[in-house]
Design an enzyme around this catalytic site. Structure first.
Site, short mmCIF file in Angstrom:
data_model
loop_
_atom_site.label_atom_id
_atom_site.label_comp_id
_atom_site.label_asym_id
_atom_site.label_seq_id
_atom_site.Cartn_x
_atom_site.Cartn_y
_atom_site.Cartn_z
N ASP A 14 -1.02 2.27 7.25
CA ASP A 14 -0.20 2.95 6.23
C ASP A 14 -1.02 3.50 5.07
O ASP A 14 -0.53 3.57 3.94
CB ASP A 14 0.90 2.01 5.70
CG ASP A 14 1.72 1.42 6.82
OD1 ASP A 14 2.11 2.19 7.70
OD2 ASP A 14 1.94 0.20 6.83
N LYS A 17 -2.91 8.26 6.57
CA LYS A 17 -3.78 9.00 7.49
C LYS A 17 -3.15 10.31 7.93
O LYS A 17 -3.83 11.32 8.07
CB LYS A 17 -4.05 8.16 8.75
CG LYS A 17 -4.83 6.89 8.49
CD LYS A 17 -4.99 6.07 9.76
CE LYS A 17 -3.73 5.39 10.23
NZ LYS A 17 -3.23 4.30 9.39
N ALA A 40 2.94 2.79 15.23
CA ALA A 40 2.45 3.64 14.15
C ALA A 40 3.56 4.57 13.68
O ALA A 40 4.51 4.83 14.42
CB ALA A 40 1.28 4.48 14.64
N GLY A 41 3.44 5.04 12.48
CA GLY A 41 4.38 6.03 11.97
C GLY A 41 3.67 6.92 10.98
O GLY A 41 3.11 6.43 10.02
N HIS A 42 3.64 8.20 11.26
CA HIS A 42 2.99 9.15 10.36
C HIS A 42 4.04 10.04 9.74
O HIS A 42 4.89 10.56 10.45
CB HIS A 42 2.04 10.06 11.13
CG HIS A 42 0.77 9.41 11.53
ND1 HIS A 42 0.30 8.25 10.97
CD2 HIS A 42 -0.15 9.76 12.45
CE1 HIS A 42 -0.84 7.93 11.52
NE2 HIS A 42 -1.14 8.82 12.42
N GLN A 185 -2.87 2.62 12.79
CA GLN A 185 -3.09 1.29 12.18
C GLN A 185 -4.33 1.29 11.28
O GLN A 185 -4.66 2.30 10.71
CB GLN A 185 -3.17 0.19 13.26
CG GLN A 185 -1.83 -0.15 13.89
CD GLN A 185 -1.45 0.76 15.02
OE1 GLN A 185 -2.28 1.11 15.85
NE2 GLN A 185 -0.21 1.14 15.09
N THR A 299 7.64 3.38 7.59
CA THR A 299 8.25 4.53 8.28
C THR A 299 8.82 4.11 9.62
O THR A 299 9.75 4.72 10.13
CB THR A 299 7.24 5.68 8.57
OG1 THR A 299 5.95 5.14 8.74
CG2 THR A 299 7.24 6.71 7.48
N THR A 301 9.75 0.73 10.50
CA THR A 301 10.76 -0.34 10.45
C THR A 301 11.55 -0.39 9.14
O THR A 301 12.52 -1.14 9.05
CB THR A 301 10.06 -1.71 10.63
OG1 THR A 301 9.09 -1.85 9.60
CG2 THR A 301 9.39 -1.83 11.98
N GLY A 302 11.13 0.39 8.13
CA GLY A 302 11.83 0.37 6.84
C GLY A 302 11.54 -0.86 5.98
O GLY A 302 12.05 -1.00 4.88
N LEU A 332 -3.59 7.90 -5.31
CA LEU A 332 -4.11 7.56 -6.63
C LEU A 332 -3.02 7.69 -7.69
O LEU A 332 -2.96 6.91 -8.65
CB LEU A 332 -5.30 8.47 -6.98
CG LEU A 332 -5.98 8.15 -8.31
CD1 LEU A 332 -6.73 6.83 -8.23
CD2 LEU A 332 -6.92 9.27 -8.74
P1 IMP Z 1 2.35 -4.72 16.63
O1 IMP Z 1 1.31 -3.67 16.56
O2 IMP Z 1 3.76 -4.20 16.70
O3 IMP Z 1 2.05 -5.72 17.72
O4 IMP Z 1 2.31 -5.56 15.26
C1 IMP Z 1 1.21 -6.38 14.92
C2 IMP Z 1 0.91 -6.31 13.44
O5 IMP Z 1 0.40 -5.03 13.13
C3 IMP Z 1 2.15 -6.50 12.55
O6 IMP Z 1 1.75 -7.18 11.37
C4 IMP Z 1 2.54 -5.07 12.22
O7 IMP Z 1 3.26 -4.99 11.02
C5 IMP Z 1 1.18 -4.42 12.11
N1 IMP Z 1 1.22 -2.97 12.39
C6 IMP Z 1 1.29 -2.37 13.58
N2 IMP Z 1 1.28 -1.03 13.45
C7 IMP Z 1 1.17 -0.78 12.14
C8 IMP Z 1 1.07 0.43 11.37
O8 IMP Z 1 1.06 1.55 11.88
N3 IMP Z 1 0.96 0.27 10.03
C9 IMP Z 1 0.94 -0.96 9.44
N4 IMP Z 1 1.02 -2.09 10.12
C10 IMP Z 1 1.13 -2.02 11.45
MG MG Z 2 2.14 4.28 9.24
#
Ligand code: IMP
Ligand code: MG
Length: 430
Positions: A14, A17, A40-42, A185, A299, A301-302, A332
């Site tokens: 987060d 990127k 991931a969520g962009h 990530q 983005t 899971t909220g 910043l």
């Molecule tokens: P998983 O990737 O769903 O198995 O989650 C494992 C850990 O990585 C958890 O703590 C998630 O919150 C974290 N995580 C996975 N993807 C992201 C991301 O894109 N941004 C931030 N944290 C992430």
């Molecule tokens: Mg993200």
């Protein structure tokens, strides 16, 4: 030879990127993703348009060739719905702008159920990521190549996009094209190098880019790490510079819930109160202010994100294991309104000061942050266009980070929009 640049998250994900990739993608020919899945969520903002992606690289908006590499894990329904979402907005998606590796793995319904049943221990996103990688390593996974033989809507839709992508990316590099490699990530979530077991199940570090796409390390020109001007984490796990506790953050409502509960004036009043308390050195309020000003809610899971001061111990570690040639500092602008800012330069473990990032979980849990204090600023930074026009205190904060990390800042973000990007040093860019 063209330039091949890897962009990775330097912290716990987060870092923003998506916006950097979007900015650099304009000059790239190919954008490739190498690991992770729809965990991931962009978010990418173009003018007033907001695009949210979980799987498709943000280069799609620029009509570049986008590659989803062999190291990723694919939920076919999510990928197809992203493609359809883009089609509804007028994009034509075909193998000239999106290709999917035949060797990437498919996330199955069983793997999602397993993740939802067992992932809470570390706070996974519940998208089946861990179980899918587990089955991949156990050599019983389902690859894209097999999936597209099936007779269902998703298989049919994805079939024309499936290629042996190693060949496409290597040919692109060899023919002098500019290739942007997009990490998901962040380094501290790496299965090998992160805060295990509070990690994701892939290698989001630069080494993962090579295995996750089938390119050799000699083909990489530069690796750039993205860091927020502070740090956040979602899910569980040790967090040395955390402001407030994990429980306090978890029990908060999301920003939209909060805003719908309060009147406009009520929210404004609460916001002023949080600023006031943050400047009385109330740590939870400092963290909450960063959360509200930074929109730190997932983005995907909220979930409200845990927030903390910039951790230079973790950042140095991230620079080392990724071999970063420069860093980007994002958000910043979010630090405005804080009279004092802190940077963690060392950890104290069992009374001993260290600059080393401990991999041992017990040791990391015991680590206390050793901070230096910097002056903050009240000015709004979001309309600034040049580094030298930043308030002096903001410049000093950044120069201190560069000095501690012994690494140059190439780009600075002072807001989510494309025009809120300041190139500080273009030596390592396209
Ligand atoms: P998983 O990737 O769903 O198995 O989650 C494992 C850990 O990585 C958890 O703590 C998630 O919150 C974290 N995580 C996975 N993807 C992201 C991301 O894109 N941004 C931030 N944290 C992430
Ligand atoms: Mg993200």
């Amino acid at each position: 030879m063209g330039k091949t640049i890897i962009i990775v998250g330097g912290q716990w994900g987060d870092e923003g990127k998506g916006a950097i990739i979007d900015f650099l993608a304009e000059k790239a020919d190919v954008v490739a993703r190498f690991a992770g899945g729809n965990n991931a969520g962009h978010t990418v903002c173009v003018g007033n348009e907001v695009y949210k992606f979980h799987l498709i690289p943000s280069g799609i908006i620029h009509k570049k060739l986008n590659i989803i590499g062999n190291g990723t894990v694919i939920d076919p329904e999510v990928l197809v719905s992203e493609i359809e979402g883009l089609e509804k907005r007028g994009f034509t998606i075909d193998s000239s702008n999106l290709v999917l590796s035949s060797s990437a793995h498919i996330i199955t319904a069983d793997q999602i159920s397993e993740d939802q049943a067992t992932g809470a221990r570390i706070g996974t996103t519940g998208r089946g990521i861990g179980p899918c990688y587990k089955d991949k390593i156990a050599r019983r996974g389902k690859r894209v190549a097999d999936f597209i033989k099936e007779n269902n809507k998703e298989a049919k839709k994805l079939r024309p996009l499936v290629k042996e992508t190693y060949l496409i990316i290597n040919e692109a590099i060899d023919s002098g094209k500019k290739v942007l490699i997009e990490g998901a990530q962040g380094a501290l979530l790496d299965i090998d190098h992160g805060t295990y077991p509070f990690v994701t199940s892939s290698n989001p570090t630069t080494g993962g880019a090579c295995t996750g796409l089938g390119i050799g390390p000699t083909k990489i020109s530069n690796s750039i790490g993205i860091f927020k001007a502070y740090i956040t984490r979602v899910g569980g796990g040790p967090f040395t510079t955390e402001l407030g506790t994990e429980q306090q953050t978890k029990s908060e409502e999301s920003l939209s819930e909060l805003k719908s509960k309060l009147s406009k004036d009520g929210f404004e009043h609460l916001y002023r109160k949080i600023i006031h308390q943050a400047n009385q050195s109330d740590e939870y309020s400092e963290g909450r202010l960063l959360r509200i000003q930074g929109g730190e809610y997932g983005t995907t899971t909220g979930r409200p994100r845990r927030t903390g001061w910039f951790d230079a111990v973790a950042a140095k570690y991230s620079i080392m294991i990724n071999g970063l040639s420069s860093i980007v500092i994002t958000k910043l602008d979010v630090l405005s309104n804080l009279r004092k800012l802190k940077i963690c330069t060392h950890y104290e473990i069992d009374g001993k000061k260290t600059g080393r990032f401990p991999l041992n979980l017990e040791e990391l849990k015991k680590a206390k942050p050793v901070y230096i204090e910097m002056d903050g600023w009240d000015e709004d930074l979001t309309k600034i266009t040049e580094f030298k026009k930043l308030p002096e205190k903001a410049r000093k904060y950044l120069e201190k980070i560069e000095e501690i990390l012994k690494t140059k800042i190439s780009i600075l973000k002072i807001g989510p929009k494309r025009n809120q990007t300041i190139v500080v040093d273009n030596k390592f860019l396209f």
